[in-house]
Design an enzyme around this catalytic site. Structure first.
Site, PDB file in Angstrom:
ATOM      1  N   HIS A 116     -10.446   0.545   1.504  1.00  0.00           N
ATOM      2  CA  HIS A 116     -10.610   2.226   2.759  1.00  0.00           C
ATOM      3  C   HIS A 116     -11.810   1.521   3.653  1.00  0.00           C
ATOM      4  O   HIS A 116     -12.384   2.062   3.367  1.00  0.00           O
ATOM      5  CB  HIS A 116     -10.978   3.123   2.364  1.00  0.00           C
ATOM      6  CG  HIS A 116     -10.107   4.199   2.697  1.00  0.00           C
ATOM      7  ND1 HIS A 116      -8.772   5.121   3.344  1.00  0.00           N
ATOM      8  CD2 HIS A 116     -10.250   4.762   4.188  1.00  0.00           C
ATOM      9  CE1 HIS A 116      -9.259   5.898   3.993  1.00  0.00           C
ATOM     10  NE2 HIS A 116     -10.040   5.601   4.824  1.00  0.00           N
TER      11      HIS A 116
ATOM     12  N   HIS B 231       1.781   5.764  -1.698  1.00  0.00           N
ATOM     13  CA  HIS B 231       1.206   6.804  -1.864  1.00  0.00           C
ATOM     14  C   HIS B 231       2.715   7.236  -2.917  1.00  0.00           C
ATOM     15  O   HIS B 231       3.248   7.446  -2.001  1.00  0.00           O
ATOM     16  CB  HIS B 231       1.109   7.710  -1.931  1.00  0.00           C
ATOM     17  CG  HIS B 231      -0.961   7.030  -0.933  1.00  0.00           C
ATOM     18  ND1 HIS B 231      -1.907   7.326  -1.418  1.00  0.00           N
ATOM     19  CD2 HIS B 231      -1.117   6.253   0.161  1.00  0.00           C
ATOM     20  CE1 HIS B 231      -2.766   6.258  -0.545  1.00  0.00           C
ATOM     21  NE2 HIS B 231      -2.447   6.074  -0.181  1.00  0.00           N
TER      22      HIS B 231
ATOM     23  N   HIS C 162      -4.685  -0.506   5.460  1.00  0.00           N
ATOM     24  CA  HIS C 162      -4.535   0.107   6.945  1.00  0.00           C
ATOM     25  C   HIS C 162      -5.380  -0.322   8.156  1.00  0.00           C
ATOM     26  O   HIS C 162      -5.723   1.066   8.576  1.00  0.00           O
ATOM     27  CB  HIS C 162      -3.949   1.566   6.679  1.00  0.00           C
ATOM     28  CG  HIS C 162      -5.036   2.408   5.699  1.00  0.00           C
ATOM     29  ND1 HIS C 162      -6.412   2.131   5.521  1.00  0.00           N
ATOM     30  CD2 HIS C 162      -5.319   3.344   4.482  1.00  0.00           C
ATOM     31  CE1 HIS C 162      -6.998   2.835   4.451  1.00  0.00           C
ATOM     32  NE2 HIS C 162      -5.984   3.458   4.138  1.00  0.00           N
TER      33      HIS C 162
ATOM     34  N   HIS D 277       0.610  -1.102   0.297  1.00  0.00           N
ATOM     35  CA  HIS D 277      -0.053   0.198  -0.245  1.00  0.00           C
ATOM     36  C   HIS D 277       0.840   1.325  -0.275  1.00  0.00           C
ATOM     37  O   HIS D 277       1.358   1.308   0.685  1.00  0.00           O
ATOM     38  CB  HIS D 277      -0.572  -0.120   1.111  1.00  0.00           C
ATOM     39  CG  HIS D 277      -1.629   1.013   1.488  1.00  0.00           C
ATOM     40  ND1 HIS D 277      -3.060   0.958   1.434  1.00  0.00           N
ATOM     41  CD2 HIS D 277      -1.495   2.031   1.192  1.00  0.00           C
ATOM     42  CE1 HIS D 277      -3.422   2.271   1.444  1.00  0.00           C
ATOM     43  NE2 HIS D 277      -3.152   3.278   1.251  1.00  0.00           N
TER      44      HIS D 277
ATOM     45  N   ASP E  36       1.735   2.340   3.323  1.00  0.00           N
ATOM     46  CA  ASP E  36       0.564   3.202   3.886  1.00  0.00           C
ATOM     47  C   ASP E  36       1.547   4.522   3.780  1.00  0.00           C
ATOM     48  O   ASP E  36       0.637   6.373   4.067  1.00  0.00           O
ATOM     49  CB  ASP E  36      -0.706   3.625   4.188  1.00  0.00           C
ATOM     50  CG  ASP E  36      -1.715   4.937   4.165  1.00  0.00           C
ATOM     51  OD1 ASP E  36      -1.864   5.128   3.052  1.00  0.00           O
ATOM     52  OD2 ASP E  36      -2.360   4.794   4.734  1.00  0.00           O
TER      53      ASP E  36
ATOM     54  N   ALA F 286      -4.012  14.358   5.459  1.00  0.00           N
ATOM     55  CA  ALA F 286      -4.089  13.440   5.815  1.00  0.00           C
ATOM     56  C   ALA F 286      -2.958  12.522   5.522  1.00  0.00           C
ATOM     57  O   ALA F 286      -2.934  12.779   3.939  1.00  0.00           O
ATOM     58  CB  ALA F 286      -5.186  12.747   6.335  1.00  0.00           C
TER      59      ALA F 286
ATOM     60  N   LYS G  72      -9.235  -0.406  -6.057  1.00  0.00           N
ATOM     61  CA  LYS G  72      -9.227   0.347  -4.514  1.00  0.00           C
ATOM     62  C   LYS G  72     -10.479   0.870  -4.339  1.00  0.00           C
ATOM     63  O   LYS G  72     -10.536   1.520  -5.399  1.00  0.00           O
ATOM     64  CB  LYS G  72      -7.745   0.609  -4.386  1.00  0.00           C
ATOM     65  CG  LYS G  72      -7.994   1.788  -2.509  1.00  0.00           C
ATOM     66  CD  LYS G  72      -7.483   1.226  -2.287  1.00  0.00           C
ATOM     67  CE  LYS G  72      -7.768   1.703  -0.391  1.00  0.00           C
ATOM     68  NZ  LYS G  72      -6.416   3.040  -0.279  1.00  0.00           N
TER      69      LYS G  72
HETATM   70  C1  NCD Z   1      -3.440   9.082   1.819  1.00  0.00           C
HETATM   71  C2  NCD Z   1      -3.205  10.116   0.859  1.00  0.00           C
HETATM   72  O1  NCD Z   1      -2.797  11.035   1.291  1.00  0.00           O
HETATM   73  O2  NCD Z   1      -3.397   9.866   0.103  1.00  0.00           O
HETATM   74  N1  NCD Z   1      -3.833   9.119   3.848  1.00  0.00           N
HETATM   75  C3  NCD Z   1      -3.263   8.946   4.624  1.00  0.00           C
HETATM   76  O3  NCD Z   1      -4.016   9.142   5.010  1.00  0.00           O
HETATM   77  N2  NCD Z   1      -3.305   7.949   4.490  1.00  0.00           N
HETATM   78  C4  NCD Z   1      -5.007   8.319   1.994  1.00  0.00           C
HETATM   79  C5  NCD Z   1      -5.532   7.433   2.810  1.00  0.00           C
HETATM   80  O4  NCD Z   1      -4.905   6.000   2.738  1.00  0.00           O
HETATM   81  O5  NCD Z   1      -6.058   7.225   2.904  1.00  0.00           O
HETATM   82 ZN    ZN Z   2      -3.618   4.759   1.023  1.00  0.00          ZN
END
Ligand code: NCD
Ligand code: ZN
Length: 346
Positions: free
Chosen positions: A136, A15, A174, A13, A247, A263, A99
């Protein structure tokens, strides 16, 4: 010096963003991970297989020359996702998973799903072809307390989906609660969960005690200590249903330190080190490779990586990684607020 030699880990996971951010964060992953599940929540989401192919190419174009890294692409589920595109993309090996973002749940989730029944035709196909559905797991109802949103999701959304699609492969992404851990443990091998490094080492105090600390704010939000302990128990147990998903979600400092901060925690620079320290602290180092390198590959039906990494334990506690510098600002690296002695060699 104490060392450990394990198959190269995967991140289930991640980003990576795009543009300069992608260019700056990618080497932290590609230096120590062989593969990663790439989250599709770009400002313009990755909805079709064609979108995923374009995004994969952008990632590959940004890889440092000597890094061998395979991005595993995911699609962003919408209420109008085309089941045929999903089937074809999976069959060709171009996309690995889809997702689910409940609309409004997190960063760039506005195009996500409001009515789950609308995606049943896609889930039908995914169940048939064995394609993982990544969830999610938070409800978005205004009247549900943010600390309860995962537990309520299980009762009101996940259990009904599971009943309707008994053979669908589901990854509860997560995981942050004891309820989540208990749900996965009560399920069969078709349900798995990713756990982040940060949810293994911080609880909500990190974010709220002594001032509001936006760099510990992520979604799902860290919960109370009893939940963290349940997550540590699950991750370090070696149970095949739990594996690492960092994450790692980079945002510029000014987007985090704001009246309405984003976030996300950027943690890949020390993710393997922090997780290894957790396993040492729990006296479970023999199970480390299951969580980092074996369980996820098995769930996704992929081979364990041939390459290996060496983890070294130093005598001295290691520093927190430096922030990443971009033209428009910095990304803060995760401070686990604990002593970390392990690092990846090289
Ligand atoms: C993630 C993001 O910023 O893309 N943020 C997070 O707090 N984990 C999105 C997500 O996975 O919820
Ligand atoms: Zn995420």
């Amino acid at each position: 010096m104490t060392t450990l030699n394990i198959p190269m880990p995967d991140d289930w996971h991640l980003h990576l963003r795009s543009g300069e951010m992608l260019n700056k964060v990618l080497p932290y992953t590609s230096s120590h991970f062989a593969r990663a599940i790439i989250m599709p929540n770009l400002p313009s989401p990755v909805i079709t297989t064609a979108d995923a192919n374009n995004y994969r190419q952008e990632i590959i174009d940004n890889l440092p020359e000597n890094h061998h890294f395979t991005p595993l692409m995911t699609l962003y589920m919408t209420e109008s996702t085309d089941p045929d595109d999903v089937r074809l993309g999976y069959m060709k090996g171009e996309v690995q998973a889809v997702k689910l973002y409940p609309a409004g749940a997190t960063t760039h989730s506005d195009a996500g799903v409001k009515n789950l029944e609308k995606i049943y035709p896609v889930l039908d196909v995914m169940e048939q072809i064995g394609m993982p559905f990544l969830v999610h797991g938070e409800v978005v109802d205004r009247d549900v307390d943010i600390f309860d949103r995962e537990a309520v999701f299980i009762e009101t959304k996940l259990i009904p989906i599971r009943q309707r699609f008994p053979h669908l492969k589901i990854v509860f992404e997560h995981l942050t609660t004891k309820e989540g851990v208990d749900y996965v443990l009560s399920s069969n091998e078709n349900t798995a969960a990713t756990i982040t490094p940060h949810h293994l080492v911080i609880n909500r105090n990190a974010m709220l005690v002594g001032g509001i600390k936006p760099h510990y704010y992520c979604l799902p939000v860290a919960k109370r200590e009893s939940h963290r302990l349940a997550l540590r128990q699950a991750a370090t147990s070696g149970d095949a249903r739990f594996f690492l998903g960092t994450d790692s979600a980079p945002h510029l400092i000014n987007a985090k330190e704001s009246a309405c901060g984003c976030a996300g925690i950027f943690n890949v620079a020390n993710a393997i080190a922090v997780v290894t320290q957790v396993f040492e602290d729990e006296n479970t180092l023999p199970a480390l490779e299951k969580f980092l390198s074996l369980n996820g590959a098995a769930f996704y039906g992929l081979a364990v990586n041939d390459r290996r990494i060496v983890l070294e334990r130093s005598e001295q506690c290691l520093p927190i990684p430096d922030n990443i510098k971009l033209a428009e600002g910095e990304v803060t690296a995760f401070d686990p607020m604990m002593d970390v002695y392990w690092r990846v060699r090289g």
